[in-house]
Design an enzyme around this catalytic site. Structure first.
Site, PDB file in Angstrom:
ATOM      1  N   SER A  38       0.771  -1.239   0.000  1.00 43.98           N
ATOM      2  CA  SER A  38       0.000   0.000   0.000  1.00 43.98           C
ATOM      3  C   SER A  38       0.800   1.285   0.000  1.00 43.98           C
ATOM      4  O   SER A  38       0.403   2.268  -0.626  1.00 43.98           O
ATOM      5  CB  SER A  38      -0.971   0.008   1.186  1.00 43.98           C
ATOM      6  OG  SER A  38      -0.291  -0.168   2.404  1.00 43.98           O
ATOM      7  N   ASP A 238      -3.137   6.420  11.224  1.00 39.37           N
ATOM      8  CA  ASP A 238      -3.257   4.963  11.349  1.00 39.37           C
ATOM      9  C   ASP A 238      -1.928   4.311  11.736  1.00 39.37           C
ATOM     10  O   ASP A 238      -1.870   3.100  11.956  1.00 39.37           O
ATOM     11  CB  ASP A 238      -3.796   4.331  10.063  1.00 39.37           C
ATOM     12  CG  ASP A 238      -2.884   4.564   8.844  1.00 39.37           C
ATOM     13  OD1 ASP A 238      -1.759   5.086   9.021  1.00 39.37           O
ATOM     14  OD2 ASP A 238      -3.294   4.217   7.730  1.00 39.37           O
ATOM     15  N   HIS A 241       0.500   4.089   7.281  1.00 42.32           N
ATOM     16  CA  HIS A 241       0.721   4.656   5.948  1.00 42.32           C
ATOM     17  C   HIS A 241       1.383   6.028   6.014  1.00 42.32           C
ATOM     18  O   HIS A 241       1.148   6.798   6.949  1.00 42.32           O
ATOM     19  CB  HIS A 241      -0.609   4.761   5.197  1.00 42.32           C
ATOM     20  CG  HIS A 241      -1.239   3.439   4.937  1.00 42.32           C
ATOM     21  ND1 HIS A 241      -2.391   3.020   5.572  1.00 42.32           N
ATOM     22  CD2 HIS A 241      -0.867   2.414   4.122  1.00 42.32           C
ATOM     23  CE1 HIS A 241      -2.706   1.795   5.158  1.00 42.32           C
ATOM     24  NE2 HIS A 241      -1.796   1.415   4.277  1.00 42.32           N
TER      25      HIS A 241
END
Length: 263
Positions: A38, A238, A241
């Site tokens: 990601s 979070d 990321h």
């Protein structure tokens, strides 16, 4: 067939040939594969499943920077680079455009021409998901082959992955061996034993074995492998990321790592 029909046909043929020649001349000469999970696909500017649409100046489109889309066609690259590749999640800003713009900024000294970016990253994937024979490996290989079918050269694979291998101790311990095999398999299948890999040492993870995976990444001693450390770059709330500007800074760091190989 009368002379007028033949004349029209000849003109059409000339136009088609001219179009094909122009298209061929516009194909990327310097290709970079973007792979991993990601943080390579890009989550910058994504909140609650929606992307803000904000594009930093360092990530602006440029006619000399193209991307290979999911339909295997070249188009002018733009954020989010992985929107049609990492389709399971919402994509935002990643490091790819900042990388390409920085490389193009130094095009005179680096002799880099039209840049071709080949997005291949998929969020939430472990290194085992990229082993030879898997769907992701085969898709990366397919896209890589298509990317140079017009005469370009793959200059490097940019790799940012490992967060998903921090959950289980056995995955973290096996990471280095699997990463080495992945590199050697790709070099063999792409018939390029000196293909440059620029990998990112992770700054975060989904589990508690982040340091183990980082140690594995930083300890890879294969030739033509460089490592850029993401540690210290700001994370989103979070804690997994990178923020938009961190993605930009990472892209520039990746560009500098690549450019040093040209000296």
């Amino acid at each position: 067939m009368n002379m007028m029909s033949m004349s029209k046909l000849s003109l059409l043929s000339v136009l088609l040939i001219a179009h094909c020649s122009t298209a061929a001349s516009d194909l990327p000469k310097d290709v970079f594969i973007l792979a991993g999970q990601s943080n390579m696909a890009g989550r910058g500017g994504v909140s609650s499943g929606k992307w803000s649409g904000d594009v930093p100046p360092e990530c602006k489109p440029d006619p000399s920077i193209l991307r290979l889309n999911a339909k295997l066609s070249w188009e002018v690259a733009h954020e989010p680079l992985h929107s049609d590749i990492d389709v399971g999640k919402t994509c935002g800003v990643g490091p790819g455009m900042a990388f390409a713009n920085e490389v193009r900024l130094r095009a005179n000294e680096s002799k880099i021409g039209v840049v071709g970016l080949v997005p291949c990253a998929v969020g939430g994937t472990k290194i085992s998901d990229w082993e030879k024979g898997t769907r992701l490996y085969s898709e990366l290989l397919r896209r890589a082959h298509v990317s140079v079918s017009g005469g370009g050269v793959i200059r490097a694979i940019l790799w940012y992955q490992g967060e998903s291998d921090t959950v289980k101790k056995e995955d973290a311990q096996a990471y280095q061996g699997k990463m080495k095999k992945f590199i050697m398999d790709l070099r063999s299948d792409l018939n390029n034993p000196s293909l440059l890999f620029v990998q990112v040492a992770i700054a975060s993870g989904e589990g508690r074995f982040v340091d183990s995976v980082r140690k594995a990444q930083l300890g890879i001693n294969l030739p033509f492998v460089k490592c850029v450390d993401a540690k210290g770059l700001r994370l989103k709330d979070d804690h997994l990321h990178l923020t938009t500007m961190s993605e930009v800074h990472l892209g520039i760091k990746l560009a500098h790592a690549f450019l040093t190989t040209l000296k």
